[in-house]
Scaffold this active site. Sequence first.
Site, PDB file in Angstrom:
ATOM      1  N   ASP A  32       8.814 -20.710  37.855  1.00  0.00           N
ATOM      2  CA  ASP A  32       8.679 -22.153  37.711  1.00  0.00           C
ATOM      3  C   ASP A  32       8.612 -22.483  36.233  1.00  0.00           C
ATOM      4  OD1 ASP A  32       7.683 -22.577  40.721  1.00  0.00           O
ATOM      5  OD2 ASP A  32       6.473 -20.982  39.826  1.00  0.00           O
ATOM      6  N   HIS A  57       3.524 -22.093  37.124  1.00  0.00           N
ATOM      7  CA  HIS A  57       3.652 -22.898  38.341  1.00  0.00           C
ATOM      8  C   HIS A  57       2.888 -24.218  38.274  1.00  0.00           C
ATOM      9  CE1 HIS A  57       2.420 -24.247  42.382  1.00  0.00           C
ATOM     10  NE2 HIS A  57       3.668 -23.938  42.703  1.00  0.00           N
ATOM     11  N   GLU A  92      11.767 -15.237  41.289  1.00  0.00           N
ATOM     12  CA  GLU A  92      11.529 -16.681  41.361  1.00  0.00           C
ATOM     13  C   GLU A  92      10.461 -17.042  40.350  1.00  0.00           C
ATOM     14  OE1 GLU A  92       9.601 -20.446  42.526  1.00  0.00           O
ATOM     15  OE2 GLU A  92       8.695 -18.459  42.338  1.00  0.00           O
ATOM     16  N   HIS A 139       8.563 -13.856  44.514  1.00  0.00           N
ATOM     17  CA  HIS A 139       7.944 -15.157  44.248  1.00  0.00           C
ATOM     18  C   HIS A 139       6.931 -15.054  43.119  1.00  0.00           C
ATOM     19  CE1 HIS A 139       5.288 -18.660  45.636  1.00  0.00           C
ATOM     20  NE2 HIS A 139       6.455 -19.198  45.305  1.00  0.00           N
TER      21      HIS A 139
END
Length: 266
Positions: free
Chosen positions: A52, A65, A50, A19
Site C-alpha cells: 500500500d 497501509h 502486495e 499481503h
Amino acid sequence: MRAADHPYFDNDGPIALAHRGGSFYAPNIGRENTIAAFAEAVSLGYRYLETDVHATADGRLVAFHDDRLERVTDGRGAIASLPYAEVDRARTVGGDAIPLLDDVLDAFPETRFNIDCKAPGAVAPLLDAVARHNAYDRVCLASFSAKRLTQLRAGGGTRLATSAGPRGVVALRFTPHLVSRLLHSGAPVLQIPVTHELRGRALRTFTEGLLGRAHALGKQVHIWTIDDPAEMHRLLDLGVDGLVTDRIDVLADVLAERGHPLTPPT
C-alpha cells in the site's frame, strides 16, 4: 485490456500474492510492508507482493497501509500531515523503518507488485515512481476509490495494469447488463473478497458465475485475503487465478500440494 495482454500476469500457475509481505507469517508479525517482510516472502519463492502507499506532507511515497503511524510503529500522527523526515524516524516492533516505494522497487527488481493507492495525495507520486523505475510491466495498481483508479488509468495509459474498483466488481456480480462498463474500464483483473459489505449487509461477492463472466472477458480474478488452507483449495479448484494471503507459508504449502511449488531464489 485482457490479462493475457499484459506482462504482469505472465505466470506459470496460480498467482500467489504476499499481503503486505505476509503479515501473519511468524517472522513478519508486526513488520508488515517493510523491506524485511518483503524479503521473507521472496525467500519463500513469492514473485508477487502486495503493498500500500501513502504520501507524506512533502510528497514522499511510502509503503504503508494505515493513514496513521500508531498501530504498527512507535510514531504518531497522520502520514499526510507529517514530513518524510518524521515518518522516517518511526520504527516497527522489529526496528524496521517505513520504506519508500522507490527503495522497495529497487530492493526487489525481479518482483511484481500489486500496489493499493490509499490516499488522493499518493496518486501523482505513485505514477511518477512507476515511470521513474519503468515498472509498467511489473506493477498492478489498485484502489478502493473509483476516482483514484480513474486518475491512475488516465495517468498511466495502456501500459499500466489496474484492478477493477468496487463499483465495477459490484456491477459485474449483481447487474450483468452493466458488464460493458467493466469491460471498458481497462482493468484486466478483479481483486475481490469472497463477501462484500454493501449498505450494512454482507453479500457474497465471489461466485462461479462471476468467475465465468470475468474469464469470458479475458479478466483474471484474484481473491483476498485467504489464510485457511481448505478455502485456498476450494477457490483454486473453482479456477480462481490468484490468491492474496497473510499466511504465505500456508499458501506455499497448498500450491506445492497442487503441483505448483514456489521457487525460492538461488
